[in-house]
Write an enzyme that holds these catalytic residues in place. Sequence first.
Site, PDB file in Angstrom:
ATOM      1  N   GLU A 270       0.850  -1.191   0.000  1.00  0.00           N
ATOM      2  CA  GLU A 270       0.000   0.000   0.000  1.00  0.00           C
ATOM      3  C   GLU A 270       0.882   1.235   0.000  1.00  0.00           C
ATOM      4  OE1 GLU A 270      -2.882   0.570   3.094  1.00  0.00           O
ATOM      5  OE2 GLU A 270      -3.697  -1.458   2.931  1.00  0.00           O
ATOM      6  N   GLU A 324     -13.428   5.993  -0.575  1.00  0.00           N
ATOM      7  CA  GLU A 324     -14.356   5.107   0.139  1.00  0.00           C
ATOM      8  C   GLU A 324     -15.122   5.927   1.182  1.00  0.00           C
ATOM      9  OE1 GLU A 324     -12.609   1.000   0.917  1.00  0.00           O
ATOM     10  OE2 GLU A 324     -10.806   2.131   0.396  1.00  0.00           O
ATOM     11  N   LYS A 327     -15.622   4.895   5.166  1.00  0.00           N
ATOM     12  CA  LYS A 327     -14.519   4.604   6.077  1.00  0.00           C
ATOM     13  C   LYS A 327     -14.542   5.572   7.259  1.00  0.00           C
ATOM     14  CE  LYS A 327     -10.567   3.014   4.741  1.00  0.00           C
ATOM     15  NZ  LYS A 327      -9.228   2.814   4.155  1.00  0.00           N
ATOM     16  N   GLU A 333      -8.815   9.569   5.104  1.00  0.00           N
ATOM     17  CA  GLU A 333      -9.070   8.136   4.945  1.00  0.00           C
ATOM     18  C   GLU A 333     -10.077   7.844   3.838  1.00  0.00           C
ATOM     19  OE1 GLU A 333      -7.985   5.163   6.417  1.00  0.00           O
ATOM     20  OE2 GLU A 333      -6.318   6.432   7.027  1.00  0.00           O
TER      21      GLU A 333
END
Length: 394
Positions: A270, A324, A327, A333
């Site tokens: 990642e 997203e 999250k 994030e």
Amino acid sequence: MKRLWVFVQFLTVFLFFFRFASLTVQGFTGTYGINYGRIADNIPPPDKVATLLRAAKIKNIRIYDADQSVLKAFSGTGLELVVGLPNGLLKNMSTNEDNAMSWIKENVQSFLPETKIRGIAVGNEVLGVLDDESCEALVGAVKNIYSAIHKLHLDDVIQITTAHSQAVFANSYPPSSCIFKDNVVQYMKQLLELFSKIGSPFCLNAYPFLAYMSDPENIDINYALFQSTQGIYDPKTKLHYDNMLDAQIDAAYAALEDAGFKNMEVIVTETGWASRGDDHEAAATVNNARTYNYNLRKRLAKKKGTPLRPKRVVKGYVFAIFNEDLKFGPASERNYGLFKADGSISYDIGFHGLESSTADTSRLFFKGIRARGWFWPHFFASAISAMTLLLLSS
């Protein structure tokens, strides 16, 4: 009769080398991949995502579970997947090998070979983050998952790994000083011993964005963004670093060497940069995200190693395909995506969104035939034909 014996000997040797080559498990082909997170309620369905990734010519994909709708949608696409065993299942998998066997049969074996599952990531960022019970469960789950794929004769197809955050390191500056934290060593050593035996890499989630955010007064943002900078100098190794990602990778190599695993490969599972954040996350901007991800893509395309391991080509999965929206945590994030929910690009780093022509996808398919493993069978057939003709002409 002598010529027939020569032919048999040739065939035996060839089959040996063919089998030996096929035993080298490659969970990651190429140098660039992407993480497919799905903690969102507004992203495209998996079949549209598969189309998007093929249009963008991104072949290596990581998911954080083994969702069957994704595995079905990616069937026959040529995309290569690493599936995830979530942290919540580690204890169940560690206590009973039968549980691991059932999970593999249901979520991996039943989709092969149409869906190209190349690896299983057992847990994510467990060591150094979660409690001792979870760490023990991780080690047991890894062992049981590997035992299951070995018994199913899938160990020459599926690579077993687990990804670690920077929390496993006691110190990472300068890179040569990096070692594993005392509280993770007992678990890390067990994992590394197994991974060393089966040829799995050390997987690192590395975020220059987070490192910069933690100390913006002392870290040059250009160093974090692959921009022109004086960089840092490691006095022990006498090596110079012009970007933080290389330094983070070499810190992991230093820790591995200190632990006795000098030859283990490090893969970045990642990395990325948020395009938006809360008020205290000033570095999370579209411009910085574009700069980091564009330069990351260029860096990986060079197929170069790091200062400490110049012959080990750096491989990395960017985080992530989409923002997203469900999250938890700070706004950053929810804003790592390279693509918007409608499949268009979030910012331009050279990719094309869903609006790309199907002709691009077709060209990708035919260009990728050799990469999908058709080369060896054709080569094998050609070699046999050539020997047969030689015998017949004698």
